[in-house]
Design a protein around this motif. Structure first.
Motif, mmCIF file in Angstrom:
data_model
loop_
_atom_site.group_PDB
_atom_site.id
_atom_site.type_symbol
_atom_site.label_atom_id
_atom_site.label_comp_id
_atom_site.label_asym_id
_atom_site.label_seq_id
_atom_site.Cartn_x
_atom_site.Cartn_y
_atom_site.Cartn_z
ATOM 1 N N PRO A 7 0.849 -1.206 0.000
ATOM 2 C CA PRO A 7 0.000 0.000 0.000
ATOM 3 C C PRO A 7 0.883 1.253 0.000
ATOM 4 C CG PRO A 7 0.043 -0.993 2.184
ATOM 5 C CD PRO A 7 0.791 -1.933 1.285
ATOM 6 N N LEU A 8 0.586 2.187 -0.888
ATOM 7 C CA LEU A 8 1.391 3.411 -0.981
ATOM 8 C C LEU A 8 0.487 4.552 -1.401
ATOM 9 C CD1 LEU A 8 4.282 4.678 -0.900
ATOM 10 C CD2 LEU A 8 4.412 4.194 -3.351
ATOM 11 N N GLU A 9 0.587 5.647 -0.699
ATOM 12 C CA GLU A 9 -0.185 6.834 -1.048
ATOM 13 C C GLU A 9 0.744 8.027 -1.123
ATOM 14 O OE1 GLU A 9 -3.372 7.425 1.655
ATOM 15 O OE2 GLU A 9 -4.460 5.612 1.078
ATOM 16 N N GLY A 10 0.297 9.052 -1.821
ATOM 17 C CA GLY A 10 1.090 10.267 -1.943
ATOM 18 C C GLY A 10 0.697 11.033 -3.186
ATOM 19 N N ASP A 11 1.214 12.246 -3.275
ATOM 20 C CA ASP A 11 0.927 13.086 -4.435
ATOM 21 C C ASP A 11 2.037 12.906 -5.464
ATOM 22 O OD1 ASP A 11 -1.383 14.152 -3.271
ATOM 23 O OD2 ASP A 11 -0.202 15.629 -2.147
ATOM 24 N N TYR A 12 1.717 12.292 -6.577
ATOM 25 C CA TYR A 12 2.687 12.032 -7.642
ATOM 26 C C TYR A 12 2.138 12.581 -8.958
ATOM 27 C CZ TYR A 12 4.773 8.655 -4.389
ATOM 28 O OH TYR A 12 5.357 8.056 -3.301
ATOM 29 N N GLN B 288 10.016 0.278 -1.831
ATOM 30 C CA GLN B 288 9.272 -0.298 -0.708
ATOM 31 C C GLN B 288 9.189 -1.822 -0.801
ATOM 32 O OE1 GLN B 288 8.122 1.256 2.057
ATOM 33 N NE2 GLN B 288 9.164 3.066 1.255
ATOM 34 N N TYR C 215 5.879 7.395 -8.920
ATOM 35 C CA TYR C 215 5.144 6.542 -7.982
ATOM 36 C C TYR C 215 5.794 5.160 -7.916
ATOM 37 C CZ TYR C 215 1.248 3.902 -5.956
ATOM 38 O OH TYR C 215 0.473 3.090 -5.162
ATOM 39 N N ASP D 194 9.019 4.740 -5.825
ATOM 40 C CA ASP D 194 8.830 4.465 -4.396
ATOM 41 C C ASP D 194 8.270 3.063 -4.156
ATOM 42 O OD1 ASP D 194 9.838 6.929 -3.740
ATOM 43 O OD2 ASP D 194 7.893 7.892 -3.502
ATOM 44 N N VAL D 195 7.399 2.593 -5.058
ATOM 45 C CA VAL D 195 6.884 1.225 -4.936
ATOM 46 C C VAL D 195 8.025 0.222 -4.997
ATOM 47 C CG1 VAL D 195 5.556 -0.570 -6.133
ATOM 48 C CG2 VAL D 195 4.572 1.703 -5.823
#
Length: 624
Positions: A177-182, A195, A188, A191-192
């Protein structure tokens, strides 16, 4: 080229001297160079020193005999204004510049020779970083050099859409699960990817998901394969668009999945299976693997304990998964037109084609020579591709497969600290790591460079700051020797003076300003009217003339040695010599003949620097 004319004239003179002395002349490359001091002529040769043992005479005597022969021949039809002999046996040649100015010098063409250049080839799993960009800038500049020197060039971007990196990103998208403003999908996924690799370390059982995903991607069916396709295509589109800003374009995207699913590896497997070097191991650590046996006596570079660097190279693992090298071998057999198979092609974007299951028949591949731009960590796999060609009896093609190796880009301590990396161990550089999310994205670097340039400009009516930023970054990555590891530093990369692309473009624009004023004053030389050369040029004029005369030789050498940095060195020296000439020799003031000559010299300089800028992929602006 000027050097070819000089060598031809010297070669004939040496032949005549040897013939007169009754000694057989074995023609070989005659060394010529431009002496450091103008007092030693414009070009010099040490051929007399090399012939001393063969002719059994003192080098000075031989040099005098060759000089006499040059004069007897007419000093290369008047191209030499003076030929002098200097101890211990050098022959110094001064060019008659008015004669040089009347002649046309260009490179020999290679009609019909097709070269495939593969570069960029970024894993389609996240945004590009500056290490990837070095590859692309080197590759694109080589393409420009080769085309400028008369080669037919086809540009490939190989997309590894069946590799571990894409599999990891797909696993991450499905499980992390990953959230953020991209703004961009590649950012995006950056970072995935980071992670999911952290998750592998914490939960080793998750690594099995990578293997399952690899199988699914290779089979090409089901949700996972479709997700992989969508991820790869979206990120490749971002990569291609990003490279356009640097003037980098491709002719063809070759997808690794096309090689596997359309039977290219199967065809290569059938060919290799007919040789004793390709076998399936039945025991030991590699039991069940298909391996390509190394030539005896060769020792692989890299980690000898790794599957990727076994003395017997694994092409198919025991679980049936193909290694990267296996697919690369099939790809190269196709590149050289050695497989009785071809892809279908469809348009990916305007002017860019891609391999696929359906589409058009187009004349891609079937190269006479292949150049792969890949960093120096991939030297061993490249050796294995060449060895596979040799095993199959394609020795000529193996000899024309060239690996342009280059040093990786790492981070300076200051840049690493700015990214939050612990630099307390005091190392001189820090490696970038996509798995750890450590690196400088290309988009971030452009934004930083654009901001720096914009803040430093008083006049913003010339080139757009973003265009200057792209050019500055491109030149920064090209000017180093290929084998050099670039220790990337934000401060150095954003400098706009010194040996930089900004300096070259500024100097080009300065020459253009002079020529515009000269044109307004009616001082441009009319075509067909001889240039009024001075009897003895000023030192700054002579130095500029001499360097201008070396352009075609530099271009040819860069093409033969596949070294873009040679063009950077030449262009920077040329710009420096012009600025010295500009400050010491008033161009638009003085006697009429002097002004006409200096305006002509300025035009010659701008044309030559413009040619170099185009080869380097930099703009040639009318104003900065």
């Amino acid at each position: 080229m000027l050097s070819s004319i000089i060598r031809e004239s010297l070669n004939q003179s040496v032949y005549n001297v040897c013939d007169t002395l009754g000694v057989a002349y074995s023609s070989g490359p005659i060394p010529i160079q431009q002496p450091a001091s103008l007092e030693h002529g414009d070009y010099s040769t040490s051929i007399a020193l090399q012939l001393a043992k063969t002719l059994r005479k003192a080098p000075m005597v031989i040099a005098e005999l060759i000089a006499a022969e040059l004069e007897q021949q007419g000093n290369a039809a008047g191209l030499f204004s003076k030929v002098e002999v200097a101890a211990p046996g050098f022959i110094n040649l001064s060019i008659h510049w008015p004669e040089w100015a009347k002649r046309s010098f260009d490179l020999p063409t290679s009609l019909g020779e097709k070269v495939v250049v593969e570069h960029t080839s970024i894993n389609p799993n996240k945004a590009a970083h500056i290490g990837h960009l070095r590859n692309s800038c080197i590759g694109d500049t080589l393409v420009r050099i080769l085309r400028r020197t008369g080669k037919q060039v086809e540009v490939h971007n190989y997309v590894d859409d069946l590799g571990n990196q894409l599999a990891d990103t797909v696993v991450g998208l499905q499980n992390i699960p990953l959230e953020g403003d991209y703004v961009r999908f590649g950012d995006y996924c950056w970072d995935v990817y980071s992670q999911v690799n952290k998750a592998y370390a914490l939960e080793p059982e998750m690594i099995a998901k990578r293997s399952d995903t690899l199988h699914a991607l290779e089979e090409g069916r089901g949700n996972t394969a479709w997700l992989g396709n969508l991820v790869a295509e979206r990120i490749v589109r971002e990569h291609v668009e990003e490279m356009k800003g640097f003037g980098i374009n491709y002719d063809l995207l070759v997808w690794e999945s096309s090689i596997v699913r359309e039977g290219f590896w199967s065809a290569a497997f059938d060919l290799l299976s007919q040789t004793p070097a390709f076998v399936q191991e039945t025991e030991g650590k590699l039991a069940g693997c298909w391996v390509l046996k190394q030539n005896s006596g060769e020792t692989p570079t890299g980690d000898a304990e790794s599957d990727e660097y076994h003395a017997d190279k694994v092409l198919v693992r025991s679980n049936g998964i193909l290694t990267y090298t296996a697919k690369d071998i099939a790809y190269h057999l196709w590149k050289f037109g050695l497989l009785e198979k071809d892809f279908s092609y469809s348009e990916f974007s305007a002017g860019l084609w891609t391999t696929g299951m359906t589409g058009h028949t187009l004349p891609y591949g079937k190269a006479n020579a292949v150049i792969n731009v890949i960093d120096n960590r991939q030297e061993y796999p490249q050796q294995m591709v060449k060895q596979a060609l040799q095993v199959l009896g394609y020795n000529e093609q193996a000899g024309k497969l060239h690996h342009v190796s280059y040093g990786v880009v790492s981070l300076s301590p200051a840049s690493a600290a700015e990214l939050g990396i612990d630099v307390s161990d005091g190392k001189g550089s820090y490696a970038m790591s996509g798995r750890q999310g450590i690196g400088v994205k290309v988009t971030d670097l452009i934004t930083l460079m654009e901001s720096t340039i914009e803040e430093s400009r008083s006049d913003k009516s010339g080139l757009d700051s973003r265009i200057i930023a792209h050019a500055a970054i491109r030149y920064y990555l090209l000017r180093f020797n290929l084998g050099t590891e670039i220790v990337f530093d934000f401060r150095q990369a954003t400098e706009i003076s010194g040996n930089t692309g900004v300096y070259l473009m500024y100097t080009f624009a300065r020459a253009g300003s002079v020529l515009s004023k000269a044109e307004a004053a009616g001082m441009l030389q009319e075509p067909g009217i001889p240039v009024p050369f001075p009897g003895t040029p000023e030192a700054a004029e002579a130095a500029l003339l001499r360097h201008l005369s070396a352009w075609m030789d530099t271009l040819q050498e860069a093409g033969q040695s596949l070294a873009p940095n040679l063009i950077c060195t030449y262009a920077h020296t040329l710009a420096t010599l012009f600025n010295n000439f500009y400050s010491l020799c008033p161009i638009l003031k003085g006697e009429a003949d002097s002004m006409r000559f200096r305006v002509w010299l300025t035009g010659k300089f701008q044309t030559t620097l413009g040619d170099a800028l185009n080869v380097l992929g930099l703009p040639a602006p009318s104003r900065m």
